[in-house]
Write a protein that holds these residues in place. Structure first.
Motif, PDB file in Angstrom:
ATOM      1  N   ALA A  54     -19.300  -4.358 -42.234  1.00  0.00           N
ATOM      2  CA  ALA A  54     -18.175  -3.413 -42.193  1.00  0.00           C
ATOM      3  C   ALA A  54     -18.482  -2.066 -42.840  1.00  0.00           C
ATOM      4  O   ALA A  54     -19.176  -1.990 -43.857  1.00  0.00           O
ATOM      5  CB  ALA A  54     -16.963  -4.029 -42.895  1.00  0.00           C
ATOM      6  N   GLY A  55     -17.916  -1.025 -42.258  1.00  0.00           N
ATOM      7  CA  GLY A  55     -17.960   0.297 -42.863  1.00  0.00           C
ATOM      8  C   GLY A  55     -16.921   0.384 -43.972  1.00  0.00           C
ATOM      9  O   GLY A  55     -15.938  -0.333 -43.971  1.00  0.00           O
TER      10      GLY A  55
ATOM     11  N   PRO B 256      -7.168   0.183 -41.326  1.00  0.00           N
ATOM     12  CA  PRO B 256      -6.699   1.246 -42.230  1.00  0.00           C
ATOM     13  C   PRO B 256      -7.931   1.941 -42.796  1.00  0.00           C
ATOM     14  O   PRO B 256      -8.892   1.273 -43.189  1.00  0.00           O
ATOM     15  CB  PRO B 256      -5.960   0.471 -43.322  1.00  0.00           C
ATOM     16  N   MET B 257      -7.929   3.260 -42.825  1.00  0.00           N
ATOM     17  CA  MET B 257      -9.090   3.988 -43.363  1.00  0.00           C
ATOM     18  C   MET B 257      -8.611   5.090 -44.296  1.00  0.00           C
ATOM     19  O   MET B 257      -8.212   6.178 -43.867  1.00  0.00           O
ATOM     20  CB  MET B 257      -9.944   4.545 -42.224  1.00  0.00           C
ATOM     21  N   ALA B 258      -8.647   4.772 -45.604  1.00  0.00           N
ATOM     22  CA  ALA B 258      -8.196   5.718 -46.617  1.00  0.00           C
ATOM     23  C   ALA B 258      -9.187   6.870 -46.742  1.00  0.00           C
ATOM     24  O   ALA B 258     -10.333   6.757 -46.322  1.00  0.00           O
ATOM     25  CB  ALA B 258      -8.052   5.001 -47.950  1.00  0.00           C
TER      26      ALA B 258
ATOM     27  N   GLN C 129     -10.526  -6.270 -36.040  1.00  0.00           N
ATOM     28  CA  GLN C 129     -10.106  -5.038 -36.725  1.00  0.00           C
ATOM     29  C   GLN C 129     -11.313  -4.107 -36.763  1.00  0.00           C
ATOM     30  O   GLN C 129     -12.344  -4.450 -37.340  1.00  0.00           O
ATOM     31  CB  GLN C 129      -9.624  -5.365 -38.138  1.00  0.00           C
TER      32      GLN C 129
ATOM     33  N   GLY D 149     -19.831   1.497 -40.402  1.00  0.00           N
ATOM     34  CA  GLY D 149     -20.331   0.141 -40.255  1.00  0.00           C
ATOM     35  C   GLY D 149     -21.615   0.130 -39.440  1.00  0.00           C
ATOM     36  O   GLY D 149     -22.037   1.168 -38.905  1.00  0.00           O
TER      37      GLY D 149
ATOM     38  N   GLY E  94     -12.870  -0.253 -37.591  1.00  0.00           N
ATOM     39  CA  GLY E  94     -12.677   1.006 -38.302  1.00  0.00           C
ATOM     40  C   GLY E  94     -13.582   2.086 -37.745  1.00  0.00           C
ATOM     41  O   GLY E  94     -13.125   3.066 -37.145  1.00  0.00           O
ATOM     42  N   THR E  95     -14.887   1.871 -37.906  1.00  0.00           N
ATOM     43  CA  THR E  95     -15.875   2.871 -37.489  1.00  0.00           C
ATOM     44  C   THR E  95     -15.651   3.337 -36.047  1.00  0.00           C
ATOM     45  O   THR E  95     -15.786   4.526 -35.745  1.00  0.00           O
ATOM     46  CB  THR E  95     -17.294   2.274 -37.661  1.00  0.00           C
TER      47      THR E  95
ATOM     48  N   ASN F 153      -1.638  -0.514 -45.331  1.00  0.00           N
ATOM     49  CA  ASN F 153      -2.601  -1.185 -46.211  1.00  0.00           C
ATOM     50  C   ASN F 153      -2.581  -0.596 -47.618  1.00  0.00           C
ATOM     51  O   ASN F 153      -2.489   0.617 -47.790  1.00  0.00           O
ATOM     52  CB  ASN F 153      -4.006  -1.027 -45.603  1.00  0.00           C
TER      53      ASN F 153
ATOM     54  N   PHE G 270      -4.430  -0.759 -51.684  1.00  0.00           N
ATOM     55  CA  PHE G 270      -5.483  -1.208 -52.593  1.00  0.00           C
ATOM     56  C   PHE G 270      -4.788  -1.934 -53.755  1.00  0.00           C
ATOM     57  O   PHE G 270      -3.893  -1.356 -54.374  1.00  0.00           O
ATOM     58  CB  PHE G 270      -6.228  -0.024 -53.206  1.00  0.00           C
TER      59      PHE G 270
ATOM     60  N   THR H 292      -6.274  -5.072 -49.881  1.00  0.00           N
ATOM     61  CA  THR H 292      -7.708  -5.234 -50.075  1.00  0.00           C
ATOM     62  C   THR H 292      -8.042  -5.073 -51.555  1.00  0.00           C
ATOM     63  O   THR H 292      -7.219  -4.595 -52.330  1.00  0.00           O
ATOM     64  CB  THR H 292      -8.513  -4.228 -49.208  1.00  0.00           C
TER      65      THR H 292
ATOM     66  N   GLY I 128     -15.744  -5.910 -39.125  1.00  0.00           N
ATOM     67  CA  GLY I 128     -17.115  -5.626 -39.536  1.00  0.00           C
ATOM     68  C   GLY I 128     -18.059  -5.507 -38.371  1.00  0.00           C
ATOM     69  O   GLY I 128     -18.399  -6.507 -37.737  1.00  0.00           O
ATOM     70  N   GLY I 129     -18.437  -4.280 -38.037  1.00  0.00           N
ATOM     71  CA  GLY I 129     -19.455  -4.074 -37.011  1.00  0.00           C
ATOM     72  C   GLY I 129     -18.954  -4.216 -35.588  1.00  0.00           C
ATOM     73  O   GLY I 129     -19.759  -4.350 -34.659  1.00  0.00           O
TER      74      GLY I 129
ATOM     75  N   GLN J 296     -13.538  -9.936 -43.643  1.00  0.00           N
ATOM     76  CA  GLN J 296     -14.415  -8.760 -43.571  1.00  0.00           C
ATOM     77  C   GLN J 296     -15.865  -9.177 -43.826  1.00  0.00           C
ATOM     78  O   GLN J 296     -16.193  -9.680 -44.896  1.00  0.00           O
ATOM     79  CB  GLN J 296     -13.971  -7.727 -44.616  1.00  0.00           C
TER      80      GLN J 296
HETATM   81  C1  LIG Z   1     -13.816   5.358 -43.390  1.00  0.00           C
HETATM   82  C2  LIG Z   1     -13.341   3.987 -43.717  1.00  0.00           C
HETATM   83  C3  LIG Z   1     -12.283   3.818 -44.619  1.00  0.00           C
HETATM   84  C4  LIG Z   1     -11.790   2.538 -44.900  1.00  0.00           C
HETATM   85  N1  LIG Z   1     -10.707   2.407 -45.716  1.00  0.00           N
HETATM   86  C5  LIG Z   1     -10.132   1.181 -45.865  1.00  0.00           C
HETATM   87  C6  LIG Z   1      -8.877   1.046 -46.526  1.00  0.00           C
HETATM   88  O1  LIG Z   1      -8.264   2.025 -46.957  1.00  0.00           O
HETATM   89  N2  LIG Z   1      -8.370  -0.202 -46.656  1.00  0.00           N
HETATM   90  C7  LIG Z   1      -8.997  -1.315 -46.148  1.00  0.00           C
HETATM   91  O2  LIG Z   1      -8.477  -2.427 -46.286  1.00  0.00           O
HETATM   92  N3  LIG Z   1     -10.173  -1.202 -45.490  1.00  0.00           N
HETATM   93  C8  LIG Z   1     -10.735   0.008 -45.335  1.00  0.00           C
HETATM   94  N4  LIG Z   1     -11.906   0.122 -44.619  1.00  0.00           N
HETATM   95  C9  LIG Z   1     -12.549  -1.098 -44.092  1.00  0.00           C
HETATM   96  C10 LIG Z   1     -11.872  -1.544 -42.790  1.00  0.00           C
HETATM   97  O3  LIG Z   1     -10.639  -2.157 -43.058  1.00  0.00           O
HETATM   98  C11 LIG Z   1     -12.717  -2.558 -42.008  1.00  0.00           C
HETATM   99  O4  LIG Z   1     -13.018  -3.667 -42.816  1.00  0.00           O
HETATM  100  C12 LIG Z   1     -13.999  -1.970 -41.474  1.00  0.00           C
HETATM  101  O5  LIG Z   1     -13.804  -0.695 -40.964  1.00  0.00           O
HETATM  102  C13 LIG Z   1     -14.563  -2.869 -40.396  1.00  0.00           C
HETATM  103  O6  LIG Z   1     -15.879  -2.538 -40.101  1.00  0.00           O
HETATM  104  P1  LIG Z   1     -16.288  -1.413 -39.024  1.00  0.00           P
HETATM  105  O7  LIG Z   1     -16.088  -0.125 -39.733  1.00  0.00           O
HETATM  106  O8  LIG Z   1     -17.726  -1.730 -38.768  1.00  0.00           O
HETATM  107  O9  LIG Z   1     -15.398  -1.567 -37.847  1.00  0.00           O
HETATM  108  C14 LIG Z   1     -12.409   1.395 -44.323  1.00  0.00           C
HETATM  109  C15 LIG Z   1     -13.470   1.573 -43.425  1.00  0.00           C
HETATM  110  C16 LIG Z   1     -13.931   2.835 -43.108  1.00  0.00           C
HETATM  111  C17 LIG Z   1     -15.052   2.986 -42.105  1.00  0.00           C
END
Ligand SMILES: Cc1cc2nc3c(=O)[nH]c(=O)nc-3n(C[C@H](O)[C@H](O)[C@H](O)COP(=O)(O)O)c2cc1C
Length: 345
Positions: free
Chosen positions: A181-182, A23-25, A237, A325, A239-240, A74, A76, A134, A217-218, A177
């Motif tokens: 992680a990003g 999930p990326m808010a 999981q 990330g 995100g990036t 997801n 907060f 989270t 994460g990563g 996480q």
């Molecule tokens: C742009 C962005 C927004 C994110 N927003 C959320 C979110 O809304 N809720 C959440 O649980 N994690 C959020 N995360 C963290 C991700 O759930 C996850 O832990 C993370 O992306 C994993 O690392 P990676 O980015 O290296 O893949 C976000 C990450 C990014 C990059």
């Protein structure tokens, strides 16, 4: 007569591909992205953070119009205010010249609960397959009510203490996480330091717990996925890796920055944008304010919102949060389905 019904709760082990789109808010998560990943055999996620309950409902319905596959939502978890009015005023003074540069006023640094109760109602009503949290874990009663509706409840944790609390509260699975992680760290204590132990080390610490672990994460390559599964995760999981997907709502300035590793040469953890630790591409705002920013989420998030929005509208990547990330250099543009396939362990 009571009829015993077999539980239809979603199980992570049932995924055709053990890959979850994080999930990326803040824009990147869209119904189209979640639907594409879920339809492709992974698990797509909506990010309800910063959204109203009505917007969350509309997004869930939009995913359902695109696919019948399971997906997650997801939230907060609200947390107590940890910042004084004086500290906020002082930080606001240091941000004024940046706001003036874009001709905007700073936002009202309010404390709020992100429409929590109403969003929980929407989730209970629409019952997506998975709900993750989270920043903390909700009351055990909220988790019990969601599970009662057949929802698989996932808690984001960054260490063993949080993992044990989440299990005690009734979570079905843990999203582990790592500091790579990003975006925001999910640490329950917003003011707490990020643990130095990396993702694999945290997974090792949690392996003995009898609960499915999701590794975050990563992770931006198939080799990263395989390595995480080898240390006990049932799914990854990422995100990036999905920020540059065609279906993502990532801002143009953010996309361009991710594609310019010679200009944005590293990521760092900062609390200068939102008052809470988050990893992003190191830019000018972070260089100027990492030294003077206090901790205080969500007040500082609201304070910097107009400035970040104006920078994004102007296409200036130095004054908005570029969450990413550590694996951002391996990301590519393209359809979510091909990014999903590239993460297949
Ligand atoms: C742009 C962005 C927004 C994110 N927003 C959320 C979110 O809304 N809720 C959440 O649980 N994690 C959020 N995360 C963290 C991700 O759930 C996850 O832990 C993370 O992306 C994993 O690392 P990676 O980015 O290296 O893949 C976000 C990450 C990014 C990059």
């Amino acid at each position: 007569m009571t009829i015993q019904r077999k539980s239809s709760r979603f199980s992570l082990e049932s995924l055709a591909l053990p890959v979850i789109q994080a999930p990326m808010a803040g824009g990147p998560s869209t119904p189209a992205l979640a639907a594409a990943v879920s339809a492709g055999g992974g698990l797509g996620f909506l990010a309800a953070g910063y959204k109203t309950a009505a917007a969350t409902k509309a997004e869930i319905e939009a995913v359902r119009a695109l696919t019948g596959a399971p997906f997650g939502v997801n939230l907060f978890v609200p947390q107590p205010s940890v910042i004084s009015a004086e500290a906020l005023q002082q930080y606001a003074r240091t941000l004024e010249p940046d706001a003036e540069r874009f001709g905007v006023s700073l936002g009202e640094p309010r404390h709020d609960d992100d429409d929590w109760d109403n969003k929980v109602e929407v989730l209970l009503d629409l019952a997506p397959a998975v709900v993750s949290f989270t920043f903390d874990i909700p009351d055990a009663a909220v988790i019990a009510a969601l599970r009662e509706r057949g929802i698989c409840v996932v808690a984001t944790v960054t260490g063993r203490g949080e993992a044990l609390q989440a299990l005690e509260a009734g979570a079905d699975a843990l999203c582990v996480q790592g500091p790579e992680a990003g975006g925001h760290r999910g640490t329950f204590d917003a003011a707490g330091a990020s643990p130095e132990v990396g993702l694999h080390g945290i997974l090792e610490e949690l392996r003995d717990l009898e609960v499915p672990l999701i590794a975050a994460g990563g992770i931006t390559t198939a080799a990263d996925s395989r390595a995480a599964l080898a240390v006990g995760a049932v799914a990854v999981q990422a995100g990036t890796a999905f920020l540059r997907a065609d279906e993502a709502g990532t801002k143009a300035a953010h996309r361009a920055a991710l594609a310019a590793p010679d200009r944005f040469t590293t990521t760092e953890v900062t609390h200068s944008f939102s008052g809470r630790n988050a990893r992003g591409l190191l830019n000018e705002f972070m260089r100027r304010h990492d030294g003077d920013a206090p901790r205080g989420y969500p007040e500082i998030h609201h304070l910097t919102t107009p400035l970040r929005a104006a920078a994004a509208a102007a296409g200036d990547p130095d004054w908005l949060n570029l969450w990413a990330g550590v694996g951002y250099r391996s990301t590519v543009e393209g359809p979510a389905a091909s990014i999903l396939a590239s993460l297949r362990p």
